[in-house]
Structures are given as structure tokens and as C-alpha cells.
Design an enzyme around this catalytic site. Sequence first.
Site, PDB file in Angstrom:
ATOM      1  N   ASP A 182       0.812  -1.209   0.000  1.00  0.00           N
ATOM      2  CA  ASP A 182       0.000   0.000   0.000  1.00  0.00           C
ATOM      3  C   ASP A 182       0.852   1.269   0.000  1.00  0.00           C
ATOM      4  O   ASP A 182       1.899   1.329   0.657  1.00  0.00           O
ATOM      5  CB  ASP A 182      -0.924   0.019   1.217  1.00  0.00           C
ATOM      6  N   ARG A 206      19.300   0.663  13.007  1.00  0.00           N
ATOM      7  CA  ARG A 206      20.157  -0.268  13.713  1.00  0.00           C
ATOM      8  C   ARG A 206      21.489  -0.352  12.973  1.00  0.00           C
ATOM      9  O   ARG A 206      21.545  -0.248  11.744  1.00  0.00           O
ATOM     10  CB  ARG A 206      19.520  -1.668  13.795  1.00  0.00           C
ATOM     11  N   GLU A 231      28.253  -1.579  19.940  1.00  0.00           N
ATOM     12  CA  GLU A 231      28.156  -0.351  20.723  1.00  0.00           C
ATOM     13  C   GLU A 231      28.638  -0.607  22.143  1.00  0.00           C
ATOM     14  O   GLU A 231      28.209  -1.589  22.756  1.00  0.00           O
ATOM     15  CB  GLU A 231      26.710   0.163  20.717  1.00  0.00           C
ATOM     16  N   HIS A 269      24.177   6.686  19.694  1.00  0.00           N
ATOM     17  CA  HIS A 269      22.834   6.109  19.818  1.00  0.00           C
ATOM     18  C   HIS A 269      21.931   6.980  20.706  1.00  0.00           C
ATOM     19  O   HIS A 269      21.378   6.528  21.713  1.00  0.00           O
ATOM     20  CB  HIS A 269      22.895   4.687  20.368  1.00  0.00           C
TER      21      HIS A 269
END
Length: 318
Positions: A174, A231, A260, A279
Site C-alpha cells: 500500500d 540499527r 556499541e 545512539h
Amino acid sequence: MRAGRIGTVHCYGRFAVDAVSRAGAVLGDREVVACRTPESFLAELDRVEAVLGLGMRVPDWSVARRLRLIHLVGSGADSILPAAGLSPDVRVAAAKGLSAPAMAEFAVAMLLALAKRLPEVLASQRSRAWEPHHPVVLSGGTLLVAGAGPVGREVARRAKALGMDVIGVRNGPDPVPEFDETHPAGRFAELAGRADAIVLAVPATPLTRHLLDGKVLDRCRPSCLIVNVSRGEVVDERELAGRLRAGSIGGAALDVFEKEPLPPVSPLWDAPGAILTPHVSWSSPGYGRQVVELFARNLERVERGEPVVNPVDLARGY
């Protein structure tokens, strides 16, 4: 879904513990158990009914026989997968959409910083060098957004306000009204060649791992700007660092990384035209309270035997 009162809730991890401590009244008279370490959470597993947290790496969830709700403080489920032994009766919910405005603002701020050559400008300032760095105009350019969830849609709104044409790719047929064009996710590599800038706002799943790899980067224009707020696994970091050094990509702003904290040996640290942030794109002053309020709302829905708000499909990973 099993109904009935949940008298004890657990919070796992520093963020969840701190958020609950500041907004604990939202949870009413329920007992709150704070688990700051993996060991403390695993020791409580057999009596956990509902948990708010992120990164609960549990070898075997079947031990949690009383568990009825896992509530993530973020939007993706990758931090708890593969969730071995988890009963299908356990509801899993996430804080989808709560951080979307903050993350979209961050993404657009990074696009502007790259377009206006702020890394180079600040380097010249630090060295007291009067060196012109010629900015790029985003208006009239094309932005490709990978992901048409809450973050992707908020990015699209803001980019269109800057005068950009916005293309979105998604896992669904859609169209999405916030985008000028919407295409299947499988066309991402092809569409990257049309983009003046790319924003990555997809969950971490096997399908999105290294979505932006060397082959896609080779299709990009040499002036293309890249922002990742999704990510770290979505980007092949070594390939991107190589393209930045070669000057075949216009610049990249990364807020998330495969490991990280980002290891000191990462080639991204000194890659030309890179902006690296730890982050933080999701962060906003009221986020913690919003998460706890959503947790409380979903606790009540589970107690009444109703579906949760923002359910997570573990098979899809989001």
C-alpha cells in the site's frame, strides 16, 4: 489471553529502572522489582509476570511460567530474539512511535549538517583556518527513506517541508501518504541510484542486515548523503568507511553501530565526512515517562484480557 491482576512488575536495565523510579506512581500499588544486571533478572525469572526493559537475553523463557507481558522500551524486538521457549500466550509490546518525532528531527538535523559541510567547517574552526566549504542545497533534491513506519513517516514530513521529493520503500503493497512515491523494499538498491540522500529507518531483521552494502553504495551518486537512525546492522560499516575515504559518497551520519560502544579500531572514527553519535537520536526529555505510561496502559489491557497497544510480531522482528 489470561486475565487477572498483575501485582508485581519487573524493570530491567538502567533506562527502565530509572524511568520507573521517576514515574513509578503511574504503576499504582504494584510491587516494582528493579533488575539492573542480567544476573539479577535471571534470578527473578520464575516469578516475573510483566517486565519493562530492553536486551533481556534469556536462554530459556519457559522458566518464566507466570510471565504475561514483555514490554520493550524501544521499538524493535531484536534485543530479545530468538526468545527461545517463550510461550505464544505471552504478549510482547514495544514503544513504537514514541521516539519518532525526536528521531526524525535528529535525522533531518544530520542531513542538514552533512549538506552544509559542518564536519569540515568545525575542523577548520578548530585549526583556525579560513577555508570555505561549499554547502549543498537539499531543496529540490530526492530523499530515499528505507522504512515507512512512524520514524520514516515523520522524516518524510520534515523533508518535504524542506522542499525535497521523498521516496519510501516498505514491506507492504500500500502507498503511504507522507511519501511522494512508495515502492516495495526489494527496489531499495535500484532506487538508491536516484537519491541525493538516504535515511535508514528500518528494524533489524535478517532481511535488513547490511541493506546498505557495497553493491548499493556503488549505485549511489558520489554526492549522496546517508543517515542511519535504525540499527547498526543495517549498514556494512567497513564498506561505507571505504567509500567515504575514496570520496565516492558525499557524507554519512551514523547514530547506531553493529557494536556499541563503537570500538576504537573502527575505520569509521576518522572517515572523512562522517558524523558519529552514540545512539541518542531517540532521546527526548519526556520519553521515559511516556514509556512507563504506555507500560501501565498495556498492563491494564493484559489484566482485562485485551490486546496490547503496539504489539510486536516476533516472527517478523518488529
